[in-house]
Structure formats: C-alpha cells, structure tokens
Design an enzyme around this catalytic site. Structure first.
Site, PDB file in Angstrom:
ATOM      1  N   SER A  45       0.719  -1.132   0.128  1.00  0.00           N
ATOM      2  CA  SER A  45      -0.102   0.078   0.000  1.00  0.00           C
ATOM      3  C   SER A  45       0.905   1.174  -0.022  1.00  0.00           C
ATOM      4  O   SER A  45       0.433   2.412  -0.452  1.00  0.00           O
ATOM      5  CB  SER A  45      -0.961  -0.132   1.198  1.00  0.00           C
ATOM      6  OG  SER A  45      -0.224  -0.276   2.480  1.00  0.00           O
ATOM      7  N   ASP A  80      -2.333   4.875  12.639  1.00  0.00           N
ATOM      8  CA  ASP A  80      -1.499   4.574  11.615  1.00  0.00           C
ATOM      9  C   ASP A  80      -0.226   5.475  11.528  1.00  0.00           C
ATOM     10  O   ASP A  80      -0.191   6.666  11.285  1.00  0.00           O
ATOM     11  CB  ASP A  80      -2.299   4.984  10.172  1.00  0.00           C
ATOM     12  CG  ASP A  80      -1.575   4.445   8.958  1.00  0.00           C
ATOM     13  OD1 ASP A  80      -0.557   3.991   8.968  1.00  0.00           O
ATOM     14  OD2 ASP A  80      -2.340   4.659   7.856  1.00  0.00           O
ATOM     15  N   HIS A 105       1.485   4.522   6.992  1.00  0.00           N
ATOM     16  CA  HIS A 105       1.362   5.246   5.606  1.00  0.00           C
ATOM     17  C   HIS A 105       1.814   6.766   5.872  1.00  0.00           C
ATOM     18  O   HIS A 105       1.780   6.962   7.196  1.00  0.00           O
ATOM     19  CB  HIS A 105      -0.094   5.309   5.181  1.00  0.00           C
ATOM     20  CG  HIS A 105      -0.488   3.568   4.982  1.00  0.00           C
ATOM     21  ND1 HIS A 105      -1.205   2.884   6.015  1.00  0.00           N
ATOM     22  CD2 HIS A 105      -0.235   3.046   3.993  1.00  0.00           C
ATOM     23  CE1 HIS A 105      -1.216   1.784   5.329  1.00  0.00           C
ATOM     24  NE2 HIS A 105      -0.887   1.612   4.344  1.00  0.00           N
TER      25      HIS A 105
END
Length: 904
Positions: A136, A380, A383
């Site tokens: 990702s 998170d 990312h």
C-alpha cells in the site's frame, strides 16, 4: 482473396538490416537532421535548470525549515485540489491540529534538492509508462505523484481489468501512463489462515499479478517491506522449507529476516531476465516500520510528533536496519547480474529510507478518520499524510530520471573514428562505417548486423548475429537512446534517402510477414497480450496428438451418467486431443495445460469456493474435483435440506461447495410449493411455469456466500423456460406462461431481459454483501450445438472435431437467444464492476468475468450426444447437445479459473 502474402522472414529481416547499414553509412561523421526533432535533455530547459548536480548524493542530508523564499512554505497540493487522496491519508480533512509537518524540505548534504516540477516531469516522460509494484505504500507513492502532476494535467482512468488491485491512468496530452500493481510480498502469496494471519510465501515464484504484465512498461518502481513482519510459511520449489512464527512441530523457524531477501531476489531476477522486461527498474528502499512509540501497532502504539527528528538523532533501528541492508544487497546483486548477462535492463536505487526515518511526524496517526467513527484502523504510523513528507519521493524520482536521461545522452557521443592502421579489417570489402547506437562503444555492443571479434587465438573471425534482429528491437533501442547517429552529424541527402529506405523496408517486412512471430514475442510484450486474449476468450483449438485427459471415469468416481461418454460407448476419443491456445489467431501464445493441480492447491490453501448455478455449474464443479482428485482424493458430503453438496480436501485446507439453482434469484414453481424445489424435481421446473423474483437474489446461497472466498456464478438456459416475472413483489411480465393479459402489459417480455435483470440484482448484491470480501466469478453462457433440429425434434451433435472459423475470423453462428444471454451477461458484469469500483474502491468483493462462450462455441464435438446414457436410457435427454462429456472440452474452464485465482 488474400491481399498480403507471407514471405521468408529471413529475407525481410535482411532488407531491414541492409537499410540500417545504408542509413548508418550515409550518416557517418555527419549530424542527423533528426536531432532537432528528438526529445532530449537539451530540449528540456525547465528540467535542466532544476537538476541537482550530478555529484550530489540526494539521499543523504537533513530536513530543514522551508521558507517562502524557496516556495517551500506551502504544500504542492491540498485535499481540495487533488481527488486522489484516500481517507486514511487525508490528515487535513480529519482535523490534524498542526500542519507544521508540511513546512519542511529535504536538503542533501552537498546541494539543494529542487522543487518538484510537474511540467518537466511530464515532458521527460512523454510517450513513456511507469508501473509501481508493491504494497500500500507503493500506492501511497503513486497517489502523491498523481497529486503533484495534477497542477499540469488531470489523467484519464484506464478501463478496469479483471484484477481489482490494478489501477492505471493516462495523461492524454503527454501520452504518459501510470499504473500500480498491488503485490505486498512481490512473490506468490496466499493467506492460508486468515484468522491467525498466516501466509504461505512461494519465495522462488514472482507474483504473476505483476510479473506477467510489466513487460510493456518503460519504468517499474519496486518497493515493499512491512508485510514481511507477519507469520509466514516459506516454500521453495513447491516444498515447505521453514516458517516464521508458525509454531508447528518439525517446521524450522527461519525468522522473519529469511524471506525478504529471497523475495527481492526473485522479483529482481524476473525483471532483469532479458525476455521479460527491457526498461528501467527503480528499487525504492523501505519506509520505516519503527515509528510507533508507547507500544506496538496493535498495542496502543502511536506517532504524535510534530516536527522531524534531528539528523544527529535519526537512526534506523531493529528490523529496519536488516531489511534495508537486504534490499540494498539484493539490488547490487541484481545490478551485477544484469550487467554480466548483457541484459538491456537498467537498475536504479532510490535509497529513501534515511530521509524517512526522521519523519515520524508525517504519518496520519489517528487523523485518518473522524474521532467519533467506529473504524477498525489502528493508529497509522506506517502510511503517510497527503500532502506530506512522502512527496519527497517524487522530488527524488524526478532527479533520478533527469540523471538517467543525461547519462544516456552522454553515452551517445561516438568514440573517434577507428584508425585503419590499428584496428581489424573492415566489416566487409565494400562497407566500412562507424557505429554509435544505444550508447555502444564498439560494434561488439550491437545486437544485430555482422560483427568481428577475436577468437581464442586472437585472430578475427566474422560472426553473424541475426537471431536478435527485429523491428521491435530496433524501435526499442531507438526509443531508449533517442539518437541513432553521432551527436556532431550534419544533414545530408544520402542520410534522408537511406532513412526513407529503412522505413520502407521496415514497413514491407511488417506487413508482408502476416502472422510471423518476432523472436521473444511470446515471452515479452506477447505475454500480456496472451493473458488479455485468454481473458476475452479469444484463441483457437489446437490438436495435440499426445494429449491425455486429466482424469478418466476409472480415476474419478464423481462423473454422473449423463456426462460419462467413455462409459456409454462414445466411439471416438478424438475430442480429448485438443488444447486451447489463446490469442487473436493464436499467434505467439502457447496452448494451455496441462492443468496444474498442485499449483491450484497452493493458491487456494485454507480457502473455499462455492459454485452456484444449474447442471452446467454441476459439470464445472465435477470437472474441477476430478482434476484435483489426482493430487488428493476429497471427502464428499450432502446437505439435502439446505441444497448443498460439499467436497473437502483436508490435506490442503480447501473446500468446494455446489448449490443448484437455475435462476440465481428467488423462485418457485407457479403451481408448486411456496418455496423453491431441488434438482430432483427439475423436470417440473423445465415444464414450468416458475415465478421469478428478478430483483431478489436467492438468500439460500447469498447467505452462504459470506463464508466462501470464491463464488462462481452461472445460469442461462433455464431462463428460456416458461416463467412469470416479478419485481418489487408485483408481476411485470411473463414468458410462455399462457396469460395473454400479463404478456400484453408486460414490462419484462423476453427471457434475455429477465436474465439481465436477475444478473443485475445478483452481481449488485454480491458487491454490496456485508461479510463477503472474496471474489465473485461470472461464467458466461456455454452454447448448445443442436443441428438439424432442436432439443425435442431430432436435433443432434455428431461432430468429431472442433469447428473452425471462417477466413475473416468469424466464429460459427450462435443461437439468437443464447447470443442475447451472452450480451446481457457481459454488459451487466461490466456495469456491476464499474459500480463496485466507484462505490468502494474494490475494498470489498471483487468481480471477475470468465468468458467461455466463444471457445465453447467452437466445440460442437464436446457434448455427449447420444452417449450420455446406455441403450434404452435417456435421463431426461434422448440426445444431449447441452451438457459436456467428462473428461472433455469443459476441463479448460479450470485453466481459466486457475488464471483468475492466480491474478487475484
């Protein structure tokens, strides 16, 4: 009459080679008139002015405050100007209280890193393509690039493929394509235990999701890292060699440092193989996994910093050190191997890890969703916010591309003309010329023409190197170098004449060769074309005299009587000796098969598959079970009350189920019980009529779909039977129901309209079905082949070999109703896939199309005909040109199924 005739390919190639010789001879020591038209660094003054010095290491430096003077105090874009930002990266939208993390810029130790120039980037990549391959964070990287480029041009979405994890966009005015392939491990990987998070990694098998599709790209950016932290089983050559965190007796724990180097080695080896890819590979080193503070990612860890870490304090630690070292080492290994093998692939390293280690302030943390939302995301710290520090990756990427182009531009400067007194004799008595192509420093570097080299004794000998000659190779070389003659050339009439002669010869060779396959076509760009043809059902049946069935009625006990053509005395087994070769005309593609049951089991280990449909769905599941039973015999069971049959393969943790329904939607016999009946009463269903609720998927199987990873749907022929159609609980029409009033006022009048409505409801329901996160596969209609009559009036199918196409490539004609069924299936599938992508970005159910219609239209020889029963028996069909013999032509459906699963 055919206008184009096939000629000797060697002769055509010789014409092309001769043209090249003439062109190069005429151009010796003279500048080319083409130079002023060719894109180069010199034609990109914007980019040249913003290039960092060549001797500056842009990957070593520090983060410094941005100032208004360098235009760095404001982000390149915001969530208001770029629509590519996904929710979990949208820190601005979700209320991140400080935006100070946007006001820093990366400054290398010995220079300034120029701001990203979108116009220069698009000019530099004009006519090119770039693929991002990885997890990702690769998508994060691509989305940053799309946002940066949006200041100049917004791209057009490329039509979706069968792979929901693939996305591509195209910048029309610059002829530039960007794509992303999701492959978190780079190699073949299957989640064998979703509950426990266990993955099976086949460390010597590159992931087919990207490896078979990148051949046509100019640049491939490879990156991954964080997924290798998960519990995994390690396979090499199909054999279990160890694991990480599996705690299984007898399986050695090889630690999580074992798999990443091997996965990178396999991926880079696949890319540097000359037959696969001839562009530029860019390896981006890992994004740090160690920015969680106060706990691990699933134990309350967070990343709440508001400014970068000072360069003196920013250090890689723990696993990041080992993973980074492994990536750099594997890059160097692949680079050396490519150079040693003479591969055309260029290797570039984007060592971005050091820059990102200092940016623990750049992650979404808890600002990837509203504070009151009940989401399953942890904080998170993996990312990156968009906009944010991740944009530096594209600043680095632009500088790498500028240097790469400059290096090859400099390589185009020819060495001095050889001195006849110190060099070997001319290449031929009549021709003596100097070469400067693709950065070649000598004739020995060229992939074509006649060259001289020394043998073991040092004496010169002539060697003709024609096997690599192709128009494709010439054009690829020209595209890579941009110049085919010396930089100091002058224009000349002979050069122009020679150039025109070259293109004439090239054009003649291309058009006269017809279906001639250039060397390497099947392994290069042709691989993607073959896969695309297979997905569209394009190709031809090729006879293979040595072909043997995957199974027989002696080795598989699940074949039903009406499919058992061997048992019931079919006189010819010729129908078993044909294999499907995909392609438009079959050119350049290898025939499918034999079916690899072991590979199928590797891909579906720990998963389950549900087949839903009529008796042809039953034939499909029987074909699959019989093929798999050659590796492991399954345990079979029936749930008569629920209407399901089950096959389980315990050694592989794989289960198959089948549910009989002729219509997919809720239905019942009009004059029968209030609920649907089972297959034992299908004779009554055949006579009809039946009540079909076209907007209500049958809950008996949709509720069961949630527990399966794959659902294979099919239905068509039963819609031609008498029926009354309902929508929203009221009658909207009927077909052959005997009610003239219902027919006269009908909204739905034709069977194909009913089938269209039913598939629309079913596909839409699956895409939205809560709890179903698997893959739904729609198999298209398999045509019947009755000749000289129909089902009940003497029709039969006595062909003994496949049908062939007409000279114009047209397949035999399909029955009108079946053609409309096929059209409805394809159109409704496309609409459902587009709607699903727009609605949830492919995060839930994936929709795939298994297009078998055309290939089965060419197999009138594959039906039981009168050999689906013993003499005097007929099992409901006197002559059967609807179902398929087992084993037989239908077994190709499992080859298609394997391809779909592999690409998932």
């Amino acid at each position: 009459m055919k206008l184009l005739q096939r000629v000797n390919p060697t002769a055509a190639a010789s014409l092309t080679a001769l043209a090249v010789v003439v062109l190069l001879t005429a151009s010796a020591s003279r500048p080319s008139f083409l130079r002023r038209f060719e894109p180069s660094i010199a034609s990109l003054p914007r980019a040249a002015r913003r290039a960092a010095p060549a001797d500056c290491d842009i990957f070593r430096g520090e983060w410094v405050p941005a100032t208004a003077a360098d235009d760095g105090a404001a982000p390149y874009y915001t969530n208001a100007t770029c629509g590519e930002i996904q929710e979990h990266q949208n820190c601005m939208k979700y209320g991140r209280p400080d935006l100070g993390f946007l006001r820093w810029r990366w400054r290398p130790e010995r220079c300034e890193l120029p701001r990203f120039d979108a116009a220069a980037f698009l000019d530099l990549l004009r006519g090119k393509s770039m693929a991002f391959v990885g997890d990702s964070l690769s998508r994060n990287h691509m989305q940053s690039l799309l946002c940066l480029l949006s200041k100049v041009e917004n791209p057009r979405e490329v039509p979706k493929t069968a792979d929901p994890e693939f996305r591509a966009v195209r910048y029309e005015s610059h002829n530039f394509t960007v794509a992303v392939f999701r492959s978190p491990y780079l190699v073949t990987a299957n989640q064998s235990d979703p509950a426990g998070g266990m993955w099976d990694l086949y460390l010597d098998e590159p992931d087919a999701a990207w490896a078979t599709a990148v051949a046509g790209f100019d640049y491939v950016v490879v990156s991954t890292g964080i997924w290798f932290n998960r519990p995994t089983m390690f396979y090499e050559r199909g054999r279990l060699v160890g694991c990480y965190s599996c705690r299984l007796p007898g399986v050695p724990d090889l630690t999580l440092r074992y798999s990443l180097p091997l996965a990178f080695r396999t991926a880079l080896r696949a890319l540097t193989a000359a037959s696969v890819f001839n562009g530029t590979v860019i390896v981006r080193t890992l994004s740090p996994t160690s920015h969680f503070e106060g706990g691990e990612w699933d134990k309350g860890g967070d990343c709440r910093r508001t400014r970068p870490t000072a360069a003196s304090e920013a250090r890689m630690s723990g696993l990041d050190v080992d993973f980074h070292a492994a990536q750099v080492e594997e890059f160097r290994r692949a680079e050396a191997a490519a150079a040693a093998s003479g591969s055309a692939v260029r290797m570039l390293l984007m060592d971005a890890t050091a820059a990102m280690v200092a940016r623990a302030d750049g992650h979404p943390s808890r600002y990837g969703h509203w504070a009151h939302e009940n989401v399953t995301l942890y904080n998170d710290c993996v990312h990156w916010c968009l906009p944010g520090p991740v944009d530096v990756w594209n600043e680095m990427l632009l500088q790498m591309l500028l240097r790469h182009q400059s290096m090859y531009a400099r390589a185009l400067t020819c060495s001095p003309r050889p001195d006849p007194s110190t060099t070997s004799p001319p290449l031929s008595p009549a021709v003596d010329f100097h070469i400067c192509v693709s950065g070649a420093r000598s004739i020995g570097d060229l992939p074509l023409l006649t060259r001289r080299h020394g043998d073991a004794t040092g004496e010169a000998s002539s060697v003709t190197v024609m096997k690599r000659l192709s128009i494709r190779g010439l054009l690829a070389g020209a595209r890579r170098t941009r110049h085919a003659v010396a930089a100091k050339a002058t224009t000349s009439v002979p050069a122009l004449v020679a150039l025109l002669f070259f293109f004439a010869a090239a054009t003649f060779s291309v058009f006269s060769l017809g279906s001639f396959r250039w060397p390497g076509a099947a392994d290069d760009g042709g691989a993607a074309a073959c896969d695309a043809a297979l997905a569209r059902g394009r190709g031809e049946w090729m006879r293979d005299a040595g072909a043997a069935p995957y199974y027989t009625n002696a080795t598989c006990g699940f074949i039903q009587n009406y499919q058992n053509c061997m048992k019931h005395g079919r006189p010819s087994m010729e129908f078993l000796r044909w294999r499907w070769r995909p392609g438009d005309g079959g050119e350049g593609c290898e025939p499918l098969g034999p079916f690899d049951a072991a590979r199928f089991f590797r891909l579906v280990r720990g998963r389950s598959m549900l087949f839903v449909g009529d008796s042809l769905a039953s034939s499909h599941v029987t074909s699959l079970v019989c093929a798999l039973s050659q590796v492991e015999a399954p345990a079979r069971s029936r749930d008569a009350a629920a209407g399901f049959e089950h096959w389980r393969f315990p050694a592989h943790g794989f289960a198959v189920a089948y549910f009989w329904t002729p219509f997919q939607v809720r239905w019942r016999l009009t004059r029968g019980p209030p609920e649907a009946v089972g297959p034992e009463r299908q004779g009554e269903v055949f006579a009809g009529p039946s009540d079909l609720h076209l907007d209500e998927p049958d809950e008996r199987w949709t509720s069961a779909a949630k527990s399966h990873d794959y659902v294979v749907l099919s239905a068509s022929h039963w819609f031609a039977r008498p029926a009354v159609y309902y929508q929203h609980g009221r009658v909207v029409g009927c077909h052959d129901c005997g009610d003239s009033n219902a027919t006269a006022t009908a909204i739905v009048k034709q069977p194909e309209h009913a089938q269209r409505a039913a598939f629309r409801a079913v596909l839409g329901a699956l895409a939205r079905l809560d709890g179903f996160n698997g893959t739904a596969i729609l198999r298209t209609v398999a045509p019947t082949h009755y000749e000289n009559g129909g089902w009940f009036d003497g029709g039969e199918c006595t062909a003994t070999r496949p049908a062939s196409e007409s000279e114009d490539g047209a397949a035999p004609e399909m029955a009108a109703t079946e053609a409309e069924f096929y059209r409805a299936q394809v159109e409704e599938f496309a609409a459902a896939a587009a709607a699903a992508a727009a609605r949830n970005g492919g995060k839930r159910a994936r929709l795939r199309l298994m297009d078998v219609t055309r290939m089965m239209l060419l197999r009138p020889d594959g039906h039981p005909d009168r050999h689906g029963h013993g003499g005097g028996e007929h099992d409901g069909f006197e002559i059967d040109c609807l179902h398929w013999c087992l084993p037989g032509a239908i077994d190709v459906w499992n080859d298609l199924l394997l391809q779909i699963i592999a690409s998932s």
